[in-house]
Design an enzyme around this catalytic site. Structure first.
Site, short mmCIF file in Angstrom:
data_model
loop_
_atom_site.label_atom_id
_atom_site.label_comp_id
_atom_site.label_asym_id
_atom_site.label_seq_id
_atom_site.Cartn_x
_atom_site.Cartn_y
_atom_site.Cartn_z
N PHE A 44 -4.60 -30.07 -7.86
CA PHE A 44 -3.31 -30.24 -7.16
C PHE A 44 -2.12 -29.80 -8.02
O PHE A 44 -1.03 -29.61 -7.50
CB PHE A 44 -3.14 -31.70 -6.71
CG PHE A 44 -2.49 -32.59 -7.73
CD1 PHE A 44 -3.20 -33.07 -8.81
CD2 PHE A 44 -1.16 -32.95 -7.60
CE1 PHE A 44 -2.59 -33.89 -9.75
CE2 PHE A 44 -0.55 -33.77 -8.53
CZ PHE A 44 -1.26 -34.24 -9.61
N LYS A 45 -2.35 -29.59 -9.32
CA LYS A 45 -1.26 -29.14 -10.19
C LYS A 45 -0.65 -27.83 -9.69
O LYS A 45 0.53 -27.56 -9.92
CB LYS A 45 -1.76 -28.93 -11.62
CG LYS A 45 -2.39 -30.13 -12.29
CD LYS A 45 -1.40 -31.21 -12.61
CE LYS A 45 -1.92 -32.28 -13.57
NZ LYS A 45 -3.02 -33.10 -13.05
N ASP A 46 -1.44 -27.00 -8.98
CA ASP A 46 -0.91 -25.73 -8.46
C ASP A 46 0.26 -25.96 -7.51
O ASP A 46 1.18 -25.14 -7.44
CB ASP A 46 -2.00 -24.97 -7.69
CG ASP A 46 -3.06 -24.37 -8.61
OD1 ASP A 46 -2.72 -23.93 -9.72
OD2 ASP A 46 -4.24 -24.32 -8.19
N MET B 24 3.29 -26.64 -9.84
CA MET B 24 3.54 -25.68 -10.92
C MET B 24 3.99 -24.34 -10.39
O MET B 24 4.86 -23.68 -10.97
CB MET B 24 2.26 -25.53 -11.76
CG MET B 24 2.48 -24.90 -13.09
SD MET B 24 3.43 -25.94 -14.23
CE MET B 24 2.16 -27.02 -14.88
#
Ligand SMILES: *Cc1c(COP(=O)(O)O)cnc(C)c1O
Length: 478
Positions: free
Chosen positions: A111-113, A116
């Site tokens: 989920f960092k995408d 970011m």
């Protein structure tokens, strides 16, 4: 909209400045001076709207006119066009009133995408407008570094250096960082632990002469813009289950408290959320805090959900600030007690206000593995180990309140952690097509000792070694 520090001793800044500031100069974290609100009819109007358009509405409310609408629109399109699912963050049902929100359809499968990629677009636009460039330095135990390297690849304005502990991250995680062809991103393997990498990074930020000369910038989860991006999927998923006319609850697999804090922000903005359920693995500082009011370090143990293996949750400071009635002096006292004696006690009234909105539960390694297996057997649905921690805690919450729909956040694709998934379920998850050849791609990585002089030296040379950029040439002509 101005943003103030949770410790009350740094200047208030606007949204664009929070993009580049990271930590406030008094050591605090930035929060908006007031919470913007979204009305019931505006929430209702999100029903059936594509994710990117909903993102424009929600993020637009948080950044107000500080990012021009066309710039925001462009950054949102660029961030989410790379997601492999048409809904960007689709919602799946896996049980009675139990849903999982799939946040892992971005390029690096975590989920960092979501945050970011938006941060990269907004940062590039802000730097372009100012004619500046930055050197981003980050430390990672896996997911953040991969997302940063992907998001900033070919950025016109940023060089990226990601430090990771040599030999201590998964093959998929390493290869996602080392196989980028972009000349401005650098994976740096450090002969040491994740804590050593983090200490190296902090030392560079504290080395002010180096920091200023290279214009160091951070992209870790305390960056306010990352929280802002994460607020969107709370709205879109709740609306698809009937909000604002029907409240929903969320269970969030939690490490640094950024993701679940975004749910709290959504609620402040007016989204009817019944409960926010914090799921921890064996690193359970938050579950202990909600149970006994004492926030206390207890070391870190390695688990099958490594992105939640943390000793303290940095973003918890933002919730504390609210629970203390925005009393910055009280936050400062708590944080200095944490630094000096490894913990602090939350006074009764503040603890009651946290418990009025949050629950917390710990999922052991055995329970997470059993949840992966049961979910596969009952629904033919593969959970990654982080999502399994959440689904176990979500089921317990549903026993307390079966009537309210529960959404568990699915933070990683199962193929990102194939060993743990295969061991629990007997099924080996397959990488999506765009990564099918990952194990055959050429790796580019430098191995450095755990020595800040050597690491700084490398960064200095590599950042300079870049061919002159057209944007720089234009500046030189001036
Ligand atoms: C980062 C991460 C988490 C924890 O999120 P926080 O915002 O730090 O609480 C959970 N799961 C996965 C897969 C992650 O990468």
């Amino acid at each position: 909209m101005l943003h103030i520090s949770t410790r009350g001793a740094a200047p208030a800044i606007n949204f664009t400045e929070t993009l580049l500031a990271g930590l406030a100069r008094d050591g605090g974290l930035y929060v908006p001076q007031d919470w913007p609100t979204v009305s019931k009819s505006e929430i209702a109007a999100l029903s059936g709207v594509p994710y990117m358009a909903a993102a424009e509405t929600i993020i637009g409310a948080l950044v107000e006119d500080e990012v021009p609408a066309p710039t925001l629109k462009r950054a949102i399109r660029a961030a989410y066009a790379a997601f492999r699912h048409p809904s960007v963050c689709p919602l799946m049902q896996i049980g009675d009133n139990l849903f999982v929100l799939e946040l892992f359809h971005g390029p690096t499968l975590a989920f960092k995408d979501v945050a970011m990629r938006l941060l990269a677009g907004l940062m590039d636009a802000a730097l372009e407008a100012k004619g500046q460039r930055v050197t981003i330095v980050g430390a990672t135990s896996g997911d953040t570094g991969a997302a940063a390297i992907d998001a900033f690849a070919d950025s016109r304005r940023a060089d990226v250096f990601i430090l990771y502990p040599h030999g201590r991250i998964s093959d998929v995680q390493r290869r996602q960082m080392t196989t980028s062809a972009a000349p401005n991103v650098h994976a740096v393997a450090v002969e040491g632990s994740f804590d050593d990498c983090q200490a190296l990074m902090k030392a560079m930020f504290n080395h002010h002469e180096f920091r200023d000369r290279l214009s160091l910038a951070g992209v870790n989860s305390i960056n306010w813009a990352r929280i802002v991006a994460q607020v969107v999927y709370y709205f879109t998923s709740a609306v698809s289950l009937g909000a604002p006319h029907r409240p929903v609850s969320f269970t969030v697999p939690t490490g640094n408290f950024g993701d679940v804090l975004a749910g709290f922000v959504a609620k402040r903005m007016g989204l009817p959320i019944a409960r926010l359920n914090i799921a921890t693995n064996d690193n359970d500082i938050l579950a202990r805090t909600l149970a006994n009011g004492r926030y206390e370090k207890a070391g870190v143990v390695a688990t099958a959900s490594p992105s939640m293996d943390i000793e303290v949750s940095s973003n918890f400071e933002r919730l504390l600030f609210e629970a203390y009635g925005r009393d910055a002096a009280a936050v400062r006292a708590a944080m200095s007690s944490l630094a000096q004696s490894g913990g602090f006690t939350i006074p009764g009234a503040a603890l009651r206000s946290i418990r009025a909105e949050f629950d917390a539960g710990r999922t052991t390694a055995r329970e997470a593995a059993a949840t992966m297996r049961q979910t596969w057997e009952a629904s033919r649905y593969l959970l990654d180990p982080h999502t399994a921690v959440a689904v176990h805690a979500a089921k317990q919450a549903l026993e307390r309140d079966p009537a309210t729909p529960m959404i568990a956040l699915a933070t990683a694709h199962p193929a990102k952690f194939p060993e743990a998934v295969t061991e629990a379920t007997g099924v080996r998850p397959e990488l999506p097509a765009h990564l099918a050849d990952l194990s055959r791609r050429h790796e580019r990585v430098v191995l450095l000792p755990n020595d800040s002089r050597v690491v700084e030296d490398f960064i200095e040379k590599a950042a300079r070694a870049r061919p002159p950029h057209p944007a720089d040439a234009a500046e030189n002509v001036e």
